[in-house]
Design a protein around this motif. Structure first.
Motif, PDB file in Angstrom:
ATOM      1  N   SER A 264       0.998  -1.263   0.120  1.00  0.00           N
ATOM      2  CA  SER A 264       0.014   0.035   0.069  1.00  0.00           C
ATOM      3  C   SER A 264       1.023   1.243  -0.052  1.00  0.00           C
ATOM      4  O   SER A 264       0.504   2.117  -0.581  1.00  0.00           O
ATOM      5  CB  SER A 264      -0.959  -0.236   1.379  1.00  0.00           C
ATOM      6  OG  SER A 264      -1.932  -1.119   1.144  1.00  0.00           O
TER       7      SER A 264
ATOM      8  N   VAL B 111      -7.405   8.214  -0.799  1.00  0.00           N
ATOM      9  CA  VAL B 111      -8.439   7.417   0.127  1.00  0.00           C
ATOM     10  C   VAL B 111      -8.901   6.219  -1.166  1.00  0.00           C
ATOM     11  O   VAL B 111      -8.821   5.175  -0.746  1.00  0.00           O
ATOM     12  CB  VAL B 111      -9.592   8.450   0.068  1.00  0.00           C
ATOM     13  CG1 VAL B 111     -10.689   7.323   0.485  1.00  0.00           C
ATOM     14  CG2 VAL B 111      -9.328   8.991   1.528  1.00  0.00           C
ATOM     15  N   VAL B 112      -9.094   6.704  -2.556  1.00  0.00           N
ATOM     16  CA  VAL B 112      -9.450   5.674  -3.346  1.00  0.00           C
ATOM     17  C   VAL B 112      -8.339   4.672  -3.762  1.00  0.00           C
ATOM     18  O   VAL B 112      -8.603   3.634  -3.889  1.00  0.00           O
ATOM     19  CB  VAL B 112      -9.604   6.410  -4.642  1.00  0.00           C
ATOM     20  CG1 VAL B 112     -10.033   5.560  -5.978  1.00  0.00           C
ATOM     21  CG2 VAL B 112     -11.009   7.486  -4.449  1.00  0.00           C
TER      22      VAL B 112
ATOM     23  N   GLN C 230      -8.190   2.264  -1.043  1.00  0.00           N
ATOM     24  CA  GLN C 230      -9.398   1.102  -1.140  1.00  0.00           C
ATOM     25  C   GLN C 230      -8.815   0.203  -2.410  1.00  0.00           C
ATOM     26  O   GLN C 230      -9.024  -1.063  -2.082  1.00  0.00           O
ATOM     27  CB  GLN C 230     -10.624   1.678  -1.719  1.00  0.00           C
ATOM     28  CG  GLN C 230     -11.294   2.986  -0.512  1.00  0.00           C
ATOM     29  CD  GLN C 230     -12.270   3.465  -1.083  1.00  0.00           C
ATOM     30  OE1 GLN C 230     -13.439   2.741  -1.324  1.00  0.00           O
ATOM     31  NE2 GLN C 230     -12.392   4.588  -1.446  1.00  0.00           N
TER      32      GLN C 230
ATOM     33  N   ILE D 111      -6.479  -2.066  -0.337  1.00  0.00           N
ATOM     34  CA  ILE D 111      -6.705  -3.215   0.386  1.00  0.00           C
ATOM     35  C   ILE D 111      -7.481  -4.225  -0.119  1.00  0.00           C
ATOM     36  O   ILE D 111      -7.437  -5.378   0.428  1.00  0.00           O
ATOM     37  CB  ILE D 111      -7.689  -1.994   1.530  1.00  0.00           C
ATOM     38  CG1 ILE D 111      -6.772  -1.259   2.124  1.00  0.00           C
ATOM     39  CG2 ILE D 111      -8.385  -3.382   2.206  1.00  0.00           C
ATOM     40  CD1 ILE D 111      -7.715  -0.598   3.042  1.00  0.00           C
ATOM     41  N   LYS D 112      -8.166  -3.930  -1.197  1.00  0.00           N
ATOM     42  CA  LYS D 112      -8.959  -4.879  -2.000  1.00  0.00           C
ATOM     43  C   LYS D 112      -8.270  -5.903  -2.887  1.00  0.00           C
ATOM     44  O   LYS D 112      -8.903  -6.736  -3.750  1.00  0.00           O
ATOM     45  CB  LYS D 112     -10.267  -4.306  -2.408  1.00  0.00           C
ATOM     46  CG  LYS D 112     -11.277  -3.679  -1.280  1.00  0.00           C
ATOM     47  CD  LYS D 112     -12.495  -3.216  -2.144  1.00  0.00           C
ATOM     48  CE  LYS D 112     -12.153  -2.117  -2.843  1.00  0.00           C
ATOM     49  NZ  LYS D 112     -13.383  -1.383  -3.451  1.00  0.00           N
TER      50      LYS D 112
ATOM     51  N   LEU E  12     -10.642  -1.141   5.782  1.00  0.00           N
ATOM     52  CA  LEU E  12     -11.514  -0.194   4.890  1.00  0.00           C
ATOM     53  C   LEU E  12     -12.255   0.943   5.679  1.00  0.00           C
ATOM     54  O   LEU E  12     -12.223   2.083   5.279  1.00  0.00           O
ATOM     55  CB  LEU E  12     -12.449  -0.664   3.957  1.00  0.00           C
ATOM     56  CG  LEU E  12     -11.747  -1.718   2.809  1.00  0.00           C
ATOM     57  CD1 LEU E  12     -13.076  -2.506   2.159  1.00  0.00           C
ATOM     58  CD2 LEU E  12     -11.303  -1.029   1.778  1.00  0.00           C
TER      59      LEU E  12
ATOM     60  N   VAL F 224      -9.882   3.813   6.706  1.00  0.00           N
ATOM     61  CA  VAL F 224      -9.743   4.626   5.611  1.00  0.00           C
ATOM     62  C   VAL F 224     -10.781   5.747   5.471  1.00  0.00           C
ATOM     63  O   VAL F 224     -10.849   6.919   5.275  1.00  0.00           O
ATOM     64  CB  VAL F 224      -9.267   3.940   4.326  1.00  0.00           C
ATOM     65  CG1 VAL F 224      -9.002   5.042   3.305  1.00  0.00           C
ATOM     66  CG2 VAL F 224      -7.881   3.238   4.584  1.00  0.00           C
ATOM     67  N   LEU F 225     -11.969   5.079   5.213  1.00  0.00           N
ATOM     68  CA  LEU F 225     -13.203   5.659   4.821  1.00  0.00           C
ATOM     69  C   LEU F 225     -14.155   6.663   5.857  1.00  0.00           C
ATOM     70  O   LEU F 225     -14.675   7.671   5.545  1.00  0.00           O
ATOM     71  CB  LEU F 225     -14.170   4.809   4.330  1.00  0.00           C
ATOM     72  CG  LEU F 225     -13.756   4.120   2.817  1.00  0.00           C
ATOM     73  CD1 LEU F 225     -14.990   2.969   2.466  1.00  0.00           C
ATOM     74  CD2 LEU F 225     -13.632   4.953   1.918  1.00  0.00           C
TER      75      LEU F 225
END
Length: 312
Positions: A91, A234-235, A238, A241-242, A290, A293-294
């Motif tokens: 990341s 942020v995007v 994501q 992480i996924k 997630l 982060v969100l």
């Protein structure tokens, strides 16, 4: 009272017609399936996953609960800790690399270069390709038998070595490079939109004060588009992480455990090893990552909008 007045009063007291009511309800009718699907697939299934993670489920879900044992077993698992460490390492490199390359491309295109639309299309093209296709193609490039190493050796450099995915020490970097290639165009598009939205008067004022191009960007333009930086980070987090399909197509999680990621661990536990409870616990940990982060980003957005409304 005349007949016309009675008719008008009757129609007024009876309320809107059915046609008008249908028109007013159309937005709710259109949005209802999406809202229902969101409630089911996000909240209901998340609750079910939490329940399974607290149960003694193995090959099939069972109703017997065992508390947080699956979570404690999860964090005691060496493979899971390696996967989480790989995710953290990936990341950082992925986000920083994508930001640097995306911002550099946006600044270069912002100089009003010739064939700008062509360059934008070229840089955005990787975003239109799925991670599976990207991983497969880059896997060919990294392969000693079909990729860059074979090409360079065919030219005449017989001692050249380039097999990132073949070593556990370099395989993670192969995923980082591929991920950056895939997402740099996305970051470029957002940064370029932010650069083009900066007030030209501010830039002219900086130039009148004697600021050069470098100082104008670092002291005036980039601080102005700071919210764009936050949104891009942020995007990208994501995406990181996924990460699943890119790793599966490129390295399959190997060599050994060198490129194992949490999403890959969840798939393996649930569909390969039949340990549903621990797989569900790992999925909840991904959800927590997630949320880390969100949730702060959502709070920051609300705070920023309230501050802007007060200033207005």
């Amino acid at each position: 009272m005349t007949t016309e007045a009675i008719a008008v009063r009757t129609s007024t007291s009876s309320g809107p017609s059915w046609g008008r009511r249908l028109v007013d309800a159309t937005p709710f009718i259109v949005l209802a399936p999406s809202i229902i699907a969101t409630i089911i697939y996000v909240f209901v299934f998340t609750g079910w996953t939490v329940y399974v993670s607290l149960s003694k489920s193995a090959m099939f879900p069972v109703a017997t609960l065992q508390g947080t044992k699956a979570y404690s077993d999860l964090w005691a698992n060496v493979r899971w800790n390696i996967a989480y460490h790989n995710l953290f390492f990936y990341s950082i490199l992925y986000v920083v690399g994508t930001l640097i390359i995306g911002l550099t491309l946006a600044i270069l295109i912002d100089q009003r270069v010739r064939a700008e639309s062509t360059w934008r299309t070229i840089f955005l093209y990787p975003l239109a390709v799925s991670f599976v296709v990207t991983g497969t193609v880059w896997g060919w490039l990294y392969s000693p038998d079909t990729g860059i190493q074979m090409l360079v050796r065919a030219i005449g450099w017989s001692g050249f070595k380039f097999a990132l995915t073949g070593s556990k020490d370099t395989a993670i970097y192969a995923i980082v490079i591929t991920g950056i290639w895939q997402s740099s165009g996305f970051a470029m598009a957002l940064f370029l939109a932010g650069l083009r939205a900066v007030d030209p008067d501010i830039i002219k004022a900086a130039q009148i004060d004697g600021a050069g191009a470098f100082r104008t960007y670092t002291r005036v333009i980039l601080p102005t588009i700071a919210p764009i930086f936050i949104a891009v980070v942020v995007v990208l987090l994501q995406f990181a992480i996924k990460t699943f399909d890119l790793v599966v197509a490129l390295t399959g999680g190997g060599p050994g455990l060198a490129t194992t990621f949490p999403a890959l661990y969840v798939y393996d536990m649930m569909f390969q090893r039949g340990q549903i409870a621990q797989g569900a616990a790992a999925a909840i940990m991904i959800l927590v990552a997630l949320a880390v982060v969100l949730v702060p980003y959502s709070i920051w957005l609300v705070w920023r909008r309230r501050r802007e409304s007060r200033n207005v």
